[in-house]
Design a protein around this motif. Structure first.
Motif: not given
Lengths: 143, 143, 143, 143, 143, 143
Positions: F53-73
């Motif tokens: 959850i941390i290393g993949w979902a957040y570290g690999d996917i969420y951390a990508r710059p392609g969408l801002v955090p607001r869009d992701r939520q």
């Protein structure tokens, strides 16, 4: 009932009872008390659903030799995780999985694997149910 | 970057490539051509999704020793059947299931078992995909 | 209609027509030809469903100012991906997403993000629909 | 069993055949050719699933008197719409619904009602399948 | 708007209020207190969703004459069972189903029928909610 | 570290730790205490799922710059609403949505929008979870 009256049980009744008995034996071997509680809870509202769970699901399907019980529980854990909203059924089948020889480590690994196909939330929900089942059986921590 | 500077590949790049290579080895062993076709189709639209399927799903999860490949495919068939609408993925994983040693008889039995948990339509849809896969591999009729 | 006959259009009819007109304006702005084709296809089988899609979904909900069109399409892509089996609706809304300013790169990133919550198969299915939409609009490769 | 009477049919075999015959009569009355085609297609891959569809779904459940056939098909249309990804099963049961007396107008109204609970995409998908079924039976336009 | 004509209600406002009133009448007739509680709970968080449930779902869809209330609730029970995770909505609509004339026996039969299409877990979950609703209304045992 | 004791941390271990650290930073910024509680709860049952959850979902996917955090939520709220049965995950991500700048009004509007695609029950369930989250943060009533 007098000794002269012929057996009132029709062949259909007998078969219905036989399937039920066969299913009950499988249910008792696999799910134990957790499955039994479901069947009991249905008696005053939907006894025919209880009958079909035992006579069809266990008597007709589970009783078939084509897959060993461990395979059937592994499959069932995967499906219940994918469906979502089946926490009570997961509790029954996590117990069943342990009863037929899946280890806590294998179960946790199966639920980790489910994240690939069902996404993190479904995998997480199922894992938290597993934590409760393991805790109740003194199987924590899983190492 | 001057010609005297050493390898410009960062440790992160290297790890990313290593996970990919590990995943690709698993993918090749399990899914063969069907999996490869998916990865190829993604290259011009979502290469990062292709990378994550290989590097994460296969490199991080499938490569773990906690469940044998046959168990993973059995689970996967159950989940894809339960999810519904995953006919293409079922084609890939029915082939994978055969590749890692599940027999057509076991697969058909697993899909019959799925009717108990997912209902007849999901079981039927998955079975019709299995029929196509078996036909293509000369495995019909299943007896 | 003579000047002596009173207007046969009831206030309710008028409002129904007004909501429809308001919805149609939103639909035209957002979904263009793809949405229009759906509405046309419904005319001989379920014209009231067509009316509700336009008058309610677009006229009542989409027309509200609380979220900009780009936000609504981002949300919609996420929901259609999660639901599964909505390839036709995804085609409409991938076009809509491009029409309201989402870039192919952002769409692909959103579908990659969906793998975390819906699993790889749903993300993959939606991405393959996106590939078709992008191809039709000359937007491949996405770099 | 004496050595001179070679009856090879066990009571269990007979009951199995009886349930099948009872189910087949219901299936023929309700689903006609569309249901029959499904059963035929299963013969070389999963004959036991075919048997269970007829013997259990139709012989045990559909044959029960607690709900009239029209009610069962109305329910079934609602469930198949909600599940999604069941276009083939919807084709069978839209035909069945017409066979047991639901009118095209009622079916279209039921699918409009489904939009409230399942959302527009599921309602739309089911309605487009209904359009195909109605077209094949010369029932368009629905007015 | 001149100071002498104080009517601040636009035609659109009036229609919005009319649809709401029409929907509320249907809601009161069908769902009674259980539906009302949902609407009340939404007031401080999402009053527009409350408005749409009443004005659209009940005012536009339920109020249509194409299906009698008993048919609509039968359909709704099937869809909520299939969706899963809708225990609260099932509570409302099981009460509604009883209010519009479905008997406990018919409801239980409908949920048994749902096992064929949605699988045993969804049928079981819905049946346990029905048990609670029947218990609260003094309708147990169902015989 | 002396030259005689070989580095016990392999490059793979280091990368695994780096991804985890990167993911944890994102998780902390986005989900705060609610996300942390999930990770903690997993430690004695499925620490590898926590890691992924941390290393993949957040570290690999969420951390990508392609969408801002607001869009992701926003996307995530849509998907969790559509999936159903994800009330705990919705609690985490409704908090996250507020943390990254979505207003209660926008969230309520997004959930209203979800009714179009997922149906009223899913929209209603998610809205009731939002009510609880808003109440806990003193954000009621939403006006």
């Amino acid at each position: 009932m007098s000794t002269t009256t012929p057996d009132p049980i029709t062949p259909e009744d007998r078969e219905r009872r036989d399937r039920f008995d066969r299913g009950r034996a499988v249910l008792d071997a696999v799910d134990g008390a957790a499955g039994e509680a479901v069947i009991t809870a249905l008696q005053d509202v939907a006894p025919e659903l209880a009958h079909q769970i035992i006579g069809w699901a266990y008597g007709d399907i589970y009783a078939r030799p084509g897959l060993v019980p461990r395979d059937r529980q592994l499959l069932t854990l995967g499906m219940l995780t994918a469906l979502g909203g089946c926490e009570k059924e997961l509790t029954v089948h996590l117990n069943a999985a342990l009863n037929v020889g899946l280890t806590p480590q294998e179960i946790v690994e199966a639920l980790l694997h489910s994240a690939v196909y069902c996404g993190i939330p479904r995998a997480l929900n199922a894992t938290m149910v597993a934590k409760d089942v393991f805790a109740e059986r003194g199987l924590l921590p899983v190492t």
